[in-house]
Motif scaffolding. Sequence first.
Motif, PDB file in Angstrom:
ATOM      1  N   ILE A  63       0.737  -1.411  -0.283  1.00  0.00           N
ATOM      2  CA  ILE A  63      -0.031   0.352   0.054  1.00  0.00           C
ATOM      3  C   ILE A  63       0.699   1.610   0.207  1.00  0.00           C
ATOM      4  O   ILE A  63       1.176   2.136  -0.693  1.00  0.00           O
ATOM      5  N   LEU A  64       1.795   0.954   1.014  1.00  0.00           N
ATOM      6  CA  LEU A  64       2.695   2.236   0.786  1.00  0.00           C
ATOM      7  C   LEU A  64       3.585   2.720  -0.352  1.00  0.00           C
ATOM      8  O   LEU A  64       3.730   3.347  -0.798  1.00  0.00           O
ATOM      9  N   LEU A  65       4.306   1.274  -1.501  1.00  0.00           N
ATOM     10  CA  LEU A  65       4.303   1.761  -2.617  1.00  0.00           C
ATOM     11  C   LEU A  65       4.028   2.094  -3.446  1.00  0.00           C
ATOM     12  O   LEU A  65       4.276   2.633  -4.530  1.00  0.00           O
ATOM     13  N   ILE A  66       2.794   1.938  -3.437  1.00  0.00           N
ATOM     14  CA  ILE A  66       1.030   1.922  -4.811  1.00  0.00           C
ATOM     15  C   ILE A  66       1.278   3.807  -3.800  1.00  0.00           C
ATOM     16  O   ILE A  66       0.661   4.537  -5.090  1.00  0.00           O
ATOM     17  N   GLY A 144       5.801   4.177 -16.691  1.00  0.00           N
ATOM     18  CA  GLY A 144       4.242   4.175 -16.673  1.00  0.00           C
ATOM     19  C   GLY A 144       3.992   4.099 -15.102  1.00  0.00           C
ATOM     20  O   GLY A 144       4.213   3.232 -14.770  1.00  0.00           O
ATOM     21  N   LEU A 145       2.401   4.402 -15.240  1.00  0.00           N
ATOM     22  CA  LEU A 145       1.311   3.493 -13.712  1.00  0.00           C
ATOM     23  C   LEU A 145       1.167   2.453 -14.010  1.00  0.00           C
ATOM     24  O   LEU A 145       1.521   1.536 -12.732  1.00  0.00           O
ATOM     25  N   ILE A 146       1.431   1.532 -15.720  1.00  0.00           N
ATOM     26  CA  ILE A 146       0.596   0.245 -15.279  1.00  0.00           C
ATOM     27  C   ILE A 146       2.351  -0.939 -14.821  1.00  0.00           C
ATOM     28  O   ILE A 146       2.149  -1.291 -14.046  1.00  0.00           O
ATOM     29  N   ILE A 147       3.205  -0.223 -15.828  1.00  0.00           N
ATOM     30  CA  ILE A 147       4.268  -0.617 -15.303  1.00  0.00           C
ATOM     31  C   ILE A 147       4.954  -1.085 -13.273  1.00  0.00           C
ATOM     32  O   ILE A 147       4.843  -2.345 -12.984  1.00  0.00           O
ATOM     33  N   THR A 148       4.719   0.574 -13.120  1.00  0.00           N
ATOM     34  CA  THR A 148       4.836   0.696 -11.934  1.00  0.00           C
ATOM     35  C   THR A 148       4.208  -0.192 -10.895  1.00  0.00           C
ATOM     36  O   THR A 148       4.711  -0.637 -10.019  1.00  0.00           O
ATOM     37  N   MET A 149       2.844  -0.380 -11.176  1.00  0.00           N
ATOM     38  CA  MET A 149       1.409  -1.149 -10.609  1.00  0.00           C
ATOM     39  C   MET A 149       2.334  -2.582 -10.706  1.00  0.00           C
ATOM     40  O   MET A 149       2.085  -2.995  -9.539  1.00  0.00           O
ATOM     41  N   LEU A 150       1.834  -3.315 -12.105  1.00  0.00           N
ATOM     42  CA  LEU A 150       2.756  -4.497 -11.971  1.00  0.00           C
ATOM     43  C   LEU A 150       3.725  -4.833 -11.264  1.00  0.00           C
ATOM     44  O   LEU A 150       3.932  -5.777 -10.356  1.00  0.00           O
ATOM     45  N   SER A 151       5.051  -4.275 -11.073  1.00  0.00           N
ATOM     46  CA  SER A 151       5.863  -4.692 -10.691  1.00  0.00           C
ATOM     47  C   SER A 151       6.126  -4.636  -9.220  1.00  0.00           C
ATOM     48  O   SER A 151       6.762  -5.336  -8.332  1.00  0.00           O
ATOM     49  N   ILE A 152       5.423  -3.903  -8.328  1.00  0.00           N
ATOM     50  CA  ILE A 152       4.779  -3.578  -6.837  1.00  0.00           C
ATOM     51  C   ILE A 152       4.443  -4.349  -6.831  1.00  0.00           C
ATOM     52  O   ILE A 152       4.610  -5.584  -5.627  1.00  0.00           O
ATOM     53  N   LEU A 153       3.469  -5.218  -7.727  1.00  0.00           N
ATOM     54  CA  LEU A 153       2.351  -6.683  -7.211  1.00  0.00           C
ATOM     55  C   LEU A 153       3.522  -7.434  -7.362  1.00  0.00           C
ATOM     56  O   LEU A 153       3.426  -8.926  -6.393  1.00  0.00           O
TER      57      LEU A 153
END
Length: 207
Positions: A63-66, A144-153
Amino acid sequence: MTVIEVFVNLFNTFGLDLLRSVIALFVVIDPLGTIPLFIAITQKKSKEERNNISRTAVITAGILLILFAVAGTQILSIFGITISSFMIAGGILLFIISVELLTHGGWRFGDNISDDSGVVPLAFPLLAGPGAIASVILSFQTSGLIITMLSILIVIGLTYLIYYMTDPIYRILGRRGSLIITRVFAILVAAIAVQYIVNGLQSILGN
């Protein structure tokens, strides 16, 4: 160039960017390196409590990273905080943790609670520390947002799997082996803390 070739090129570019983002974040978070600390915190806990702590840690860190990936720059600027100052603060907290590990062989402030240990020091500043927060902010700005979110997950999922496997690792190491590794790791944590502080100071003085 056909439509299929365009999609293939886009997929290859997306895949490479995602792979780079995942590797960078995984190295910064270093869930394998935090296993000794996790063992030190949870050695007096039941299996259920350990699972609760690991779940709390990875969910909080995710959550913090997102949150910081999407609005990190704005959040820090609202409070007048720079990334450099954030790194220095996180480094000081990490150094305190390393002293606790060296002198007591564990995180004393987690002895009487079951889930809060997953927030401090595991979720922050170890998993979602200054380095990881800076990494996701840069990833969002560059990929971008999609790559960042996927990498975090992906990285958070891998981290949970690693923590879930700490029982067999602890059985192999034993109590004495775990204490030795914890104190060795404490020195590494201290070095990382000092490096955070140095990087933050260099950035401030450089400006």
